[in-house]
Write a protein that holds these residues in place. Structure first.
Motif, PDB file in Angstrom:
ATOM      1  N   ARG A 139     -37.795   2.482  36.595  1.00 28.20           N
ATOM      2  CA  ARG A 139     -37.088   3.696  36.193  1.00 28.20           C
ATOM      3  C   ARG A 139     -35.989   4.087  37.171  1.00 28.20           C
ATOM      4  NH1 ARG A 139     -41.815   7.389  33.356  1.00 28.20           N
ATOM      5  NH2 ARG A 139     -42.146   5.910  31.668  1.00 28.20           N
ATOM      6  N   ARG A 189     -35.041  -2.071  18.922  1.00 33.80           N
ATOM      7  CA  ARG A 189     -34.225  -0.917  19.303  1.00 33.80           C
ATOM      8  C   ARG A 189     -33.604  -1.127  20.685  1.00 33.80           C
ATOM      9  NH1 ARG A 189     -36.957   4.870  19.854  1.00 33.80           N
ATOM     10  NH2 ARG A 189     -37.666   3.877  21.765  1.00 33.80           N
ATOM     11  N   TYR A 204     -34.511  -0.539  27.218  1.00 32.82           N
ATOM     12  CA  TYR A 204     -35.751  -0.114  27.855  1.00 32.82           C
ATOM     13  C   TYR A 204     -36.861  -0.099  26.816  1.00 32.82           C
ATOM     14  CZ  TYR A 204     -38.730   2.780  30.915  1.00 32.82           C
ATOM     15  OH  TYR A 204     -39.749   3.262  31.696  1.00 32.82           O
ATOM     16  N   ILE A 221     -45.511   4.578  23.204  1.00 26.94           N
ATOM     17  CA  ILE A 221     -44.981   5.870  22.821  1.00 26.94           C
ATOM     18  C   ILE A 221     -43.486   5.884  22.593  1.00 26.94           C
ATOM     19  CG2 ILE A 221     -46.715   7.402  23.742  1.00 26.94           C
ATOM     20  CD1 ILE A 221     -45.332   7.184  26.423  1.00 26.94           C
ATOM     21  N   GLY A 222     -42.845   4.775  22.699  1.00 31.36           N
ATOM     22  CA  GLY A 222     -41.392   4.797  22.687  1.00 31.36           C
ATOM     23  C   GLY A 222     -40.715   5.155  21.369  1.00 31.36           C
ATOM     24  N   LEU A 223     -41.366   4.873  20.239  1.00 31.08           N
ATOM     25  CA  LEU A 223     -40.680   5.119  18.971  1.00 31.08           C
ATOM     26  C   LEU A 223     -40.746   6.597  18.598  1.00 31.08           C
ATOM     27  CD1 LEU A 223     -41.785   2.097  16.776  1.00 31.08           C
ATOM     28  CD2 LEU A 223     -39.678   2.393  18.054  1.00 31.08           C
ATOM     29  N   PHE A 224     -39.739   7.036  17.842  1.00 31.04           N
ATOM     30  CA  PHE A 224     -39.716   8.436  17.427  1.00 31.04           C
ATOM     31  C   PHE A 224     -40.394   8.561  16.063  1.00 31.04           C
ATOM     32  CE2 PHE A 224     -35.727   7.956  20.024  1.00 31.04           C
ATOM     33  CZ  PHE A 224     -36.323   8.431  21.167  1.00 31.04           C
ATOM     34  N   PRO A 225     -41.511   9.295  15.986  1.00 30.44           N
ATOM     35  CA  PRO A 225     -42.323   9.280  14.768  1.00 30.44           C
ATOM     36  C   PRO A 225     -41.626   9.909  13.562  1.00 30.44           C
ATOM     37  CG  PRO A 225     -43.156  10.912  16.332  1.00 30.44           C
ATOM     38  CD  PRO A 225     -42.117  10.101  17.049  1.00 30.44           C
ATOM     39  N   HIS A 226     -40.654  10.798  13.799  1.00 27.05           N
ATOM     40  CA  HIS A 226     -40.028  11.481  12.670  1.00 27.05           C
ATOM     41  C   HIS A 226     -38.866  10.689  12.094  1.00 27.05           C
ATOM     42  CE1 HIS A 226     -37.779  12.489  16.220  1.00 27.05           C
ATOM     43  NE2 HIS A 226     -36.788  12.978  15.507  1.00 27.05           N
ATOM     44  N   MET A 227     -38.586   9.530  12.675  1.00 28.43           N
ATOM     45  CA  MET A 227     -37.472   8.727  12.185  1.00 28.43           C
ATOM     46  C   MET A 227     -37.994   7.426  11.597  1.00 28.43           C
ATOM     47  SD  MET A 227     -34.722   9.018  15.220  1.00 28.43           S
ATOM     48  CE  MET A 227     -33.904  10.557  15.627  1.00 28.43           C
ATOM     49  N   ILE A 229     -40.871   0.684  26.204  1.00 24.86           N
ATOM     50  CA  ILE A 229     -42.058   1.277  26.805  1.00 24.86           C
ATOM     51  C   ILE A 229     -43.266   0.973  25.950  1.00 24.86           C
ATOM     52  CG2 ILE A 229     -42.761   3.305  28.094  1.00 24.86           C
ATOM     53  CD1 ILE A 229     -40.438   4.791  27.009  1.00 24.86           C
ATOM     54  N   ALA A 234     -45.574   5.467  12.079  1.00 25.26           N
ATOM     55  CA  ALA A 234     -47.009   5.617  11.822  1.00 25.26           C
ATOM     56  C   ALA A 234     -47.484   4.725  10.681  1.00 25.26           C
ATOM     57  CB  ALA A 234     -47.334   7.077  11.521  1.00 25.26           C
ATOM     58  N   GLU A 235     -46.544   4.212   9.909  1.00 27.69           N
ATOM     59  CA  GLU A 235     -46.930   3.330   8.806  1.00 27.69           C
ATOM     60  C   GLU A 235     -46.900   1.853   9.219  1.00 27.69           C
ATOM     61  OE1 GLU A 235     -45.348   5.499   4.879  1.00 27.69           O
ATOM     62  OE2 GLU A 235     -43.796   5.175   6.373  1.00 27.69           O
ATOM     63  N   ARG A 250     -41.935   4.684   8.411  1.00 28.83           N
ATOM     64  CA  ARG A 250     -42.042   5.458   9.652  1.00 28.83           C
ATOM     65  C   ARG A 250     -42.967   4.699  10.603  1.00 28.83           C
ATOM     66  NH1 ARG A 250     -39.411  10.664   8.959  1.00 28.83           N
ATOM     67  NH2 ARG A 250     -38.701  10.516   6.820  1.00 28.83           N
TER      68      ARG A 250
END
Lengths: 222, 378
Positions: free
Chosen positions: B61, B164, B95, B100-106, B97, B150-151, B148
């Motif tokens: 980092r 990404r 980068y 947790i790196g992905l944005f769940p709302h996108m 990670i 989560a799917e 998404r």
């Protein structure tokens, strides 16, 4: 006097007029209260030291001050220092202060529940702090804050009745006038209560629809 | 992207060198990274390994300035990164990670498009690039574009995260335990795909892991961190060799568990009469070393000192044929290992002068000790 005539020709027209004013109060207060609430929550979470302290002070003051007292200060107190509001404006300002203070707390809580990794990921991609808050944190936080915000919205519908105390003839005010004039307290107030119940029910259905619509597929909010 | 400022690609298009010069970082009173110096050359993959709190993530980092060092300097292509705009610096660095790196709302494509939007790509370019990237990480664009996170399964999420990070074609990649949360089978599959992607893209990569097998598999060089200092830096072979004498590295590499690496006199290496041995040059194969580790094939890996050449001796069935790019050579029964090794001498100056009195490094699976003459007394 004939009950039906009282209801259809006196009470309902008066209550419809009052309902319009109540809805106007809500329509002006709710969006501004929400936006201000977001701004305060963001300021308090991500702002500089000064902004954090100002936002904290705002929230403490308006959460701590009884709403009725706030309305009195705005409507009766401010004219003594040369600032005069119409009753409607004074009510809206009071409601916005209260509504935004509470909303900001719901939103702040939701923002803190967005995983730290999300902000790190956003920054690592080369987003500015502002881009990260607008595009990553808020969309997630606002979804999580919906139950809290909707709760506050429903309170707003009900505490908008306090405007009657500073002479705004909204739903409760119009009912009080009719009840006093015709001495029909029980009938009038029960029917007014049903009016509020109807408004709240419609609001609840609307909020549920919004919540469903913006829900993230497959994402269970833990 | 809402809330400008700033569209624009990264600051550099190639990484010739990345240097950490006496970098230190304190968190409160803890010295997370102490006086850390090392250099990475362009196109190299360095695996950073070490226990919890050894400063791996902090080091990573500091390179994209999510954390600022308290002392020392980091240079990319000779330019101190402290003089660069961190926002634009990060757009030149991918980068990845864990989890947790992905944005769940996108959706998947919205996630992947972020670096592209920030880089000022046009709409058409973004759409094409998203499909290209999804294919690169073996996800069907039509099927996955609009899902998404989560799917998706954990492995699919990790692929999207990689896509990404690669989106804006950054010359430098930082990966923080990208496969850490996956089950072993899936991890292996992604590692192998990652090796393919790495070959195709030729990026400079720093890869944090706590899995020694992953480090040995992927790293061109391995940096072992301990309490914020550089404990060891070298290629995988050197690490295994050094681990024989070093208790910490020995524990880290699990020398006692998976394989033993020993120095064996060449004269002792003989194939029991009646067996056939197969040899193959391992110098370019990562998979084969791994296959031995996982006991998919029975064999012993020999590495000649100071040489890149590694040789795998396989058992009599010659299992493992086809897992190396180099041809497998069959030797007649009774061939000694020395004879077998000399077969490779054409490609190796060192092996050419190998004599009976020399010793070679042997990575040996316990159950293959019988391959050595003397019943494993080596």
């Amino acid at each position: 006097m004939d009950q039906i005539v009282f209801l259809t020709e006196i009470l309902f027209p008066a209550l419809i007029g009052g309902t319009v004013i109540t809805l106007e109060l809500i329509a002006v207060t709710a969006p501004i209260g929400l936006l201000l609430g977001i701004a305060i929550a963001v300021g308090r979470t991500y702002g500089s030291w000064t902004i954090v302290e100002i936002c904290k002070g705002y929230v403490i003051f308006f959460k701590g001050c009884p709403l009725l007292l706030l309305l009195f200060i705005l409507y009766f107190g401010f004219p003594t220092i040369g600032i005069t509001f119409t009753a409607f404006t004074a009510a809206v300002i009071g409601f916005i202060c209260c509504n935004s203070a509470y909303n900001s707390e719901y939103i702040r809580g939701a923002m803190l529940s967005v995983q730290q990794g999300q902000l790190i990921a956003a920054k690592a991609l080369g987003m500015t702090k502002r881009q990260a808050i607008i595009n990553i944190v808020l969309p997630q936080a606002l979804r999580r804050a919906i139950p809290g915000i909707s709760n506050e919205f429903i309170y707003l519908i009900k505490y908008s009745s306090l405007a009657y105390v500073i002479t705004v003839i909204e739903l409760t005010g119009s009912a009080k006038q009719v009840a006093t004039k015709y001495f029909m307290y029980t009938e009038t107030f029960i029917i007014v209560a049903l009016f509020y119940l109807a408004i709240v029910t419609v609001a609840t259905i609307g909020i549920n629809a919004i919540e469903k619509r913006v829900a993230i597929p497959g994402f269970v909010q833990k | 992207m809402k809330g400008s400022p700033g569209k624009g690609a990264g600051l550099f298009h190639r990484v010739e060198s990345l240097d950490l010069i006496r970098v230190s970082k304190w968190f409160l009173k803890t010295n997370a990274v102490r006086d850390l110096s090392f250099s990475v050359s362009g196109g190299e993959l360095i695996a950073l390994i070490g226990g919890s709190g050894s400063g791996k993530t902090t080091t990573l980092r500091m390179i994209n300035r999510l954390i600022e060092p308290d002392a020392g300097q980091i240079l990319i292509n000779g330019v101190p990164i402290s003089t660069l705009d961190p926002i634009y610096l990060r757009r030149s660095i991918g980068y990845v990670i864990q989890q947790i790196g992905l944005f769940p709302h996108m959706s998947v494509q919205e996630n992947i498009s972020i670096p592209l939007k920030l880089g000022g790509y046009t709409r058409v370019d973004i759409q094409n690039r998203i499909d290209e990237l999804l294919e690169l990480v073996s996800l069907s664009p039509v099927q996955y574009r609009d899902r998404r996170p989560a799917e998706l399964s954990g492995g699919q999420q990790q692929r999207v995260g990689l896509a990404r990070a690669l989106a804006a074609d950054p010359p430098l990649l930082l990966m923080d335990e990208p496969f850490g949360a996956l089950d072993p089978l899936l991890r292996r599959q992604l590692q192998e795909e990652f090796i393919r992607i790495k070959r195709e893209l030729r990026k400079t990569i720093l890869f944090v892991t706590h899995d020694i097998d992953e480090a040995l598999l992927l790293g061109d060089r391995i940096a072992v961190l301990q309490e914020g200092t550089l404990y060891f830096l070298g290629n995988p072979q050197d690490l295994l060799i050094t681990a024989q004498q070093d208790p910490y590295l020995s524990v880290l590499t699990g020398g006692d568990r998976l394989c033993t690496m020993r120095s064996v006199p060449v004269s002792m290496l003989a194939v029991p009469a009646g067996d056939v041995i197969y040899c193959t040059d391992l110098s370019n194969s990562i998979r084969i070393r791994d296959a031995v580790r996982n006991k998919e094939v029975r064999g012993a890996v020999l590495s000649l000192p100071d040489e890149k050449l590694r040789i795998l001796l396989l058992d009599q069935e010659g299992n493992g044929n086809g897992i190396s790019e180099s041809p497998v050579i069959r030797f007649a029964p009774g061939t000694t290992v020395l004879e077998a090794l000399s077969r490779f001498s054409r490609s190796s100056a060192r092996a050419a002068v190998l004599t009976e009195s020399d010793a070679v490094q042997v990575i040996l699976l316990e159950d293959l000790i019988g391959l050595l003459s003397g019943g494993g007394s080596a």
